[in-house]
Design a protein around this motif. Structure first.
Motif, PDB file in Angstrom:
ATOM      1  N   ARG A 151       0.812  -1.219   0.000  1.00 21.45           N
ATOM      2  CA  ARG A 151       0.000   0.000   0.000  1.00 21.45           C
ATOM      3  C   ARG A 151       0.845   1.269   0.000  1.00 21.45           C
ATOM      4  N   GLU A 152       1.863   1.329   0.862  1.00 18.17           N
ATOM      5  CA  GLU A 152       2.666   2.562   0.944  1.00 18.17           C
ATOM      6  C   GLU A 152       3.492   2.764  -0.322  1.00 18.17           C
ATOM      7  N   ASP A 153       4.104   1.688  -0.815  1.00 16.22           N
ATOM      8  CA  ASP A 153       4.894   1.809  -2.039  1.00 16.22           C
ATOM      9  C   ASP A 153       4.005   2.185  -3.212  1.00 16.22           C
ATOM     10  N   LYS A 154       2.825   1.605  -3.273  1.00 13.54           N
ATOM     11  CA  LYS A 154       1.915   1.872  -4.388  1.00 13.54           C
ATOM     12  C   LYS A 154       1.507   3.336  -4.415  1.00 13.54           C
ATOM     13  N   ALA A 155       1.347   3.935  -3.233  1.00 17.44           N
ATOM     14  CA  ALA A 155       0.900   5.333  -3.175  1.00 17.44           C
ATOM     15  C   ALA A 155       1.864   6.248  -3.913  1.00 17.44           C
ATOM     16  N   SER A 156       3.151   6.110  -3.648  1.00 17.41           N
ATOM     17  CA  SER A 156       4.126   6.984  -4.302  1.00 17.41           C
ATOM     18  C   SER A 156       4.269   6.650  -5.787  1.00 17.41           C
ATOM     19  N   LEU A 157       4.194   5.362  -6.133  1.00 19.48           N
ATOM     20  CA  LEU A 157       4.334   4.967  -7.524  1.00 19.48           C
ATOM     21  C   LEU A 157       3.118   5.377  -8.357  1.00 19.48           C
ATOM     22  N   CYS A 158       1.944   5.404  -7.744  1.00 21.63           N
ATOM     23  CA  CYS A 158       0.755   5.863  -8.463  1.00 21.63           C
ATOM     24  C   CYS A 158       0.834   7.361  -8.749  1.00 21.63           C
ATOM     25  N   VAL A 159       1.405   8.108  -7.811  1.00 21.19           N
ATOM     26  CA  VAL A 159       1.618   9.546  -8.056  1.00 21.19           C
ATOM     27  C   VAL A 159       2.550   9.728  -9.250  1.00 21.19           C
ATOM     28  N   LEU A 160       3.615   8.934  -9.297  1.00 21.68           N
ATOM     29  CA  LEU A 160       4.541   8.995 -10.426  1.00 21.68           C
ATOM     30  C   LEU A 160       3.826   8.644 -11.729  1.00 21.68           C
ATOM     31  N   ALA A 161       2.983   7.620 -11.703  1.00 18.42           N
ATOM     32  CA  ALA A 161       2.278   7.200 -12.914  1.00 18.42           C
ATOM     33  C   ALA A 161       1.281   8.254 -13.379  1.00 18.42           C
ATOM     34  N   ASP A 162       0.498   8.798 -12.446  1.00 18.15           N
ATOM     35  CA  ASP A 162      -0.532   9.783 -12.806  1.00 18.15           C
ATOM     36  C   ASP A 162       0.065  11.114 -13.258  1.00 18.15           C
ATOM     37  N   ASN A 163       1.057  11.603 -12.524  1.00 23.32           N
ATOM     38  CA  ASN A 163       1.630  12.923 -12.796  1.00 23.32           C
ATOM     39  C   ASN A 163       2.867  12.873 -13.684  1.00 23.32           C
ATOM     40  N   ARG A 164       3.354  11.646 -13.906  1.00 24.89           N
ATOM     41  CA  ARG A 164       4.565  11.411 -14.694  1.00 24.89           C
ATOM     42  C   ARG A 164       5.796  12.050 -14.039  1.00 24.89           C
ATOM     43  N   LEU A 166       7.726  12.776  -9.789  1.00 26.27           N
ATOM     44  CA  LEU A 166       7.710  12.850  -8.327  1.00 26.27           C
ATOM     45  C   LEU A 166       8.610  14.007  -7.930  1.00 26.27           C
ATOM     46  N   ASP A 167       8.127  14.903  -7.088  1.00 30.75           N
ATOM     47  CA  ASP A 167       8.992  16.004  -6.674  1.00 30.75           C
ATOM     48  C   ASP A 167      10.030  15.497  -5.669  1.00 30.75           C
ATOM     49  N   GLY A 168      10.979  16.351  -5.346  1.00 31.29           N
ATOM     50  CA  GLY A 168      12.074  15.951  -4.473  1.00 31.29           C
ATOM     51  C   GLY A 168      11.609  15.485  -3.112  1.00 31.29           C
ATOM     52  N   GLN A 169      10.627  16.176  -2.550  1.00 30.82           N
ATOM     53  CA  GLN A 169      10.155  15.801  -1.218  1.00 30.82           C
ATOM     54  C   GLN A 169       9.555  14.400  -1.224  1.00 30.82           C
ATOM     55  N   ALA A 170       8.716  14.115  -2.233  1.00 31.02           N
ATOM     56  CA  ALA A 170       8.103  12.788  -2.317  1.00 31.02           C
ATOM     57  C   ALA A 170       9.150  11.722  -2.610  1.00 31.02           C
ATOM     58  N   ALA A 171      10.107  12.043  -3.471  1.00 33.87           N
ATOM     59  CA  ALA A 171      11.142  11.069  -3.834  1.00 33.87           C
ATOM     60  C   ALA A 171      12.068  10.765  -2.668  1.00 33.87           C
ATOM     61  N   SER A 172      12.222  11.710  -1.751  1.00 37.85           N
ATOM     62  CA  SER A 172      13.174  11.531  -0.648  1.00 37.85           C
ATOM     63  C   SER A 172      12.664  10.571   0.424  1.00 37.85           C
ATOM     64  N   VAL A 173      11.381  10.251   0.397  1.00 43.85           N
ATOM     65  CA  VAL A 173      10.816   9.417   1.468  1.00 43.85           C
ATOM     66  C   VAL A 173      10.308   8.068   0.948  1.00 43.85           C
ATOM     67  N   VAL A 174      10.665   7.704  -0.272  1.00 44.69           N
ATOM     68  CA  VAL A 174      10.208   6.406  -0.789  1.00 44.69           C
ATOM     69  C   VAL A 174      10.939   5.285  -0.068  1.00 44.69           C
ATOM     70  N   SER A 175      10.349   4.107  -0.093  1.00 42.75           N
ATOM     71  CA  SER A 175      10.949   2.954   0.584  1.00 42.75           C
ATOM     72  C   SER A 175      12.191   2.483  -0.158  1.00 42.75           C
ATOM     73  N   LYS A 176      12.918   1.592   0.482  1.00 41.84           N
ATOM     74  CA  LYS A 176      14.129   1.042  -0.128  1.00 41.84           C
ATOM     75  C   LYS A 176      13.788   0.295  -1.418  1.00 41.84           C
ATOM     76  N   ASP A 177      12.665  -0.438  -1.392  1.00 40.22           N
ATOM     77  CA  ASP A 177      12.261  -1.192  -2.585  1.00 40.22           C
ATOM     78  C   ASP A 177      11.954  -0.260  -3.740  1.00 40.22           C
ATOM     79  N   VAL A 178      11.223   0.818  -3.463  1.00 38.66           N
ATOM     80  CA  VAL A 178      10.882   1.776  -4.526  1.00 38.66           C
ATOM     81  C   VAL A 178      12.141   2.477  -5.024  1.00 38.66           C
ATOM     82  N   LEU A 179      13.031   2.830  -4.097  1.00 34.06           N
ATOM     83  CA  LEU A 179      14.281   3.481  -4.485  1.00 34.06           C
ATOM     84  C   LEU A 179      15.088   2.588  -5.432  1.00 34.06           C
ATOM     85  N   GLU A 180      15.161   1.306  -5.112  1.00 28.69           N
ATOM     86  CA  GLU A 180      15.905   0.377  -5.971  1.00 28.69           C
ATOM     87  C   GLU A 180      15.244   0.256  -7.349  1.00 28.69           C
ATOM     88  N   ALA A 181      13.906   0.259  -7.364  1.00 24.98           N
ATOM     89  CA  ALA A 181      13.200   0.199  -8.652  1.00 24.98           C
ATOM     90  C   ALA A 181      13.469   1.458  -9.461  1.00 24.98           C
TER      91      ALA A 181
END
Length: 373
Positions: A330-343, A345-360
């Motif tokens: 759920r938490e990882d999907k939230a940030s990735l859906c923002v990336l998908a919808d808005n194409r 992610l701003d710096g603030q949102a990108a700075s708090v993604v999980s390790k898995d999302v960061l690696e992706a």
């Protein structure tokens, strides 16, 4: 550009309710003061590339001819009756991509590409129809459009193009730069350049169910599991050795009827299918990619954005990017859906993604699927 301008004072909801898939709409000055995003020379150079889909259409001496790209040279601009079509310009130019995204009130699953049509005087592709919705935005010069509903869709036999044999126009418009014409699927139309002109076509995907069915069966072939093997321990002597036996058909039918697919299977298929890049799309990795630690610091300051060529979609727990799929919490999907919808992610949102999302994100950055900033 705001949608109330783009749609002639209509909200997206009004347009979709009253016009989409239903009837044409002429919008004068949908984009006031619009100027071409690329010069003719830049378009010609793009058409000469082997990673760009293009076609040269001529109607010299009343004979239609089509040359598929790359188009190394085009006829003289002073020569009448020729058209250059360049598909997917949004994949290669930031401003063209930004224009295409103005139509994001339509789902990304339907949005296809921005095609540029350059034509000299009297140039066109003949009366025809499309199997999908299209917005025709005049970018330079003038083009006369003749349109008609309820047409006989019989095509001219033996022509290099799919030209309607019996086209009877019902309405006629001359479009100036910034004007736009919306046409629903199978609405016959014929555009003719008045002098040199450029028209931008915003087209939409409408895959045939046959195409989807064939692709889905190929997709499911990888997941089918039918244990066991045909057997006939009670086989009796036959008088007709060439006849297919009823027992064989029954056994095989019972086995094949065990093949089942779920809504989840369909969702994964659709996501992978619709996000899969076209054959002409190639990604370029950064020439000197940052290390993971430097990438992490960079996205915290600058954020990330999807490449123009990247298609990212989601459904439920599943996310899809360029033909690949994966499940996310759920938490990882939230940030990735923002990336998908808005194409992006701003710096603030990108700075708090999980390790898995960061690696992706880092893998996608290395593959050229996303960009810094």
């Amino acid at each position: 550009m705001k949608n109330f301008t783009l749609l002639g004072g209509l909200s997206p909801a009004q347009f979709l309710r009253d016009y989409w898939h239903k009837k044409p709409l002429l919008i004068r000055q949908a984009i006031p003061g619009f100027k071409p995003l690329l010069s003719a020379d830049a378009l010609f150079k793009m058409a000469a590339r082997d990673d760009v889909e293009s076609r040269l259409i001529t109607h010299f001496k009343q004979e239609w001819k089509v040359e598929n790209g790359p188009i190394a040279t085009v006829p003289a601009i002073s020569k009448k009756d020729w058209t250059l079509l360049v598909q997917g310009v949004n994949l290669h130019d930031d401003m063209a991509d930004a224009l295409l995204r103005q139509f994001s009130f339509i789902p990304d699953t339907r949005l296809d590409d921005l095609m540029v049509s350059y034509a000299t005087d009297t140039g066109g592709v003949g009366p025809h129809f499309d199997s999908y919705d299209v917005f025709l935005l005049q970018a330079h010069g003038q083009r006369r459009w003749k349109i008609g509903a309820g047409q006989d869709l019989t095509l001219v036999q033996g022509s290099a193009l799919k030209i309607l044999k019996n086209f009877t126009p019902e309405q006629e418009f001359v479009l100036e730069p910034g004007d736009m014409l919306y046409l629903p699927p199978q609405y016959a139309h014929d555009g003719t350049a008045i002098g040199e002109c450029m028209t931008y076509s915003i087209g939409f995907r409408a895959p045939a169910f046959q195409e989807l069915g064939e692709a889905f069966l190929q997709f499911m072939a990888d997941s089918i599991d039918l244990p066991g093997r045909y057997a006939d321990a009670d086989l009796a002597p036959t008088k007709h050795p060439a006849e297919i036996g009823r027992n064989m058909l029954s056994q095989i039918s019972d086995a094949l009827n065990k093949v089942r697919f779920t809504d989840d299977d369909v969702a994964i298929f659709v996501g992978e299918y619709l996000s899969d890049p076209k054959a002409t799309v190639f990604f370029e990795s950064p020439p000197r990619p940052l290390t993971l630690s430097r990438f992490t610091a960079a996205i915290a300051k600058r954020g990330v954005s999807l490449s123009r060529k990247t298609q990212m979609l989601y459904r439920g727990k599943h996310l899809f990017i360029n033909g690949e799929s994966f499940a996310a919490g759920r938490e990882d999907k939230a940030s990735l859906c923002v990336l998908a919808d808005n194409r992006k992610l701003d710096g603030q949102a990108a700075s708090v993604v999980s390790k898995d999302v960061l690696e992706a994100l880092y893998t996608w950055y290395e593959d050229g699927w996303i960009n810094l900033g």
